[in-house]
Design an enzyme around this catalytic site. Sequence first.
Site, short mmCIF file in Angstrom:
data_model
loop_
_atom_site.label_atom_id
_atom_site.label_comp_id
_atom_site.label_asym_id
_atom_site.label_seq_id
_atom_site.Cartn_x
_atom_site.Cartn_y
_atom_site.Cartn_z
CG ASP A 14 -59.48 -148.61 -9.08
OD1 ASP A 14 -59.01 -147.94 -8.20
OD2 ASP A 14 -58.89 -148.85 -10.23
CB ALA A 71 -61.24 -138.01 -19.08
CB ILE A 72 -59.26 -142.04 -15.12
CG1 ILE A 72 -58.33 -141.13 -13.94
CG2 ILE A 72 -58.16 -141.92 -16.42
CD1 ILE A 72 -57.00 -141.98 -13.45
CD1 TRP A 122 -52.93 -132.58 -16.03
CD2 TRP A 122 -52.82 -134.69 -15.00
NE1 TRP A 122 -52.12 -133.50 -16.66
CE2 TRP A 122 -51.75 -134.58 -16.21
CE3 TRP A 122 -53.01 -135.79 -14.51
CZ2 TRP A 122 -51.15 -135.60 -16.71
CZ3 TRP A 122 -52.23 -136.92 -14.75
CH2 TRP A 122 -51.41 -136.88 -16.07
CD GLU A 139 -55.87 -141.79 -7.90
OE1 GLU A 139 -55.53 -141.59 -8.96
OE2 GLU A 139 -55.35 -142.66 -7.25
#
Length: 346
Positions: free
Chosen positions: A44, A166-167, A187, A226
């Site tokens: 990341d 919340a990432i 989600w 994501e």
Amino acid sequence: MASRLCAALAALLALASAPTAAGAQAATVALNDRLTGDITPVHDPVIIREGGAYHLLSTGIGEGAQGVVSARVSSDLVQWTRERPPFERLPDWASRAIPGATNIWAPDISFVNGRYRLYYAVSTFGSNRSAIGLATSATLDPASPGYGWRDEGMVLMSTPTDDFNAIDPAFFADADGRHWLSLGSFWTGLKLFALDPKTGKLLRAGEKPIPLASRPVPAGAPSIVEAPYIFAHGGYYWLLASYDYCCKGVNSTYYTVVARSRTVTGPYRGKDGSSMLEGGGTILLRADLQEKQRFRGPGHPGHFTDAAGKDYVVYHAYDRDNKGAPTLRIAPLAWGSDGWPVAQGK
């Protein structure tokens, strides 16, 4: 005699003006094939330039402070070394808010109003009880007298009652001076929140987020998307995101898509017109071709520019030749005649 002298002089001039063998090789070998130094484990990643240095932050992996959030630095985007991380341990508020969290995920760095803003996520795997925090510093150089990270606390949090996670935060300031934070994993997909430009926190507490991307799935299944990242180019806002599964080593199926919109809130569409809200977009990064199969699951992309203004995408991929270790990858972006980016030497 004169003709031979002229010919000799011409040859010398040609030799002097020709690139060296090393220079020619560096010009033709892809940046990803020249990366060296401390480039693994990197997961990341995000890169920002301050002065003559490129600073890289990534999910905390390793010993000591590097296991909280990892930090590296380079002067040329090729040779990378570790540097002092922003945190020695998780902030107290984060440990209380997210029991079981041990490190910082997916940091994002930007320069806003004279200070560097570090947005970061705290979570545990597979849970959407997650929080995003903010820290600031006047400089990224640990040797500078002005260096020092001040934790500004929580920006927002998701819980099992929310339909988002919340990432993977990423900051963006649009052409009108409005500030935004994109985020999300699984989600119901990726979301966008408006920020207060002065504080870096939510502009309006409790406001519902703006949907950015989602993938249609059977009822009860997660939307496998994501790591959003928004940047501007050529009169468009561009959204990068990762589809499918990371974190499985060489079995990771991660890949990166790109889409664009005239407005920062979307809708974002791929080259074929497909909407990111319906699992569309245009593929930017895929795993190596079957005949090579070395770097798998390229994803979690970020965008940055070098000192000359050239665009790059930074991401990680899993190295089959190194036991599937997550490895730093950087690809220059070329803009085609159709106005769409192509990752070079990926």
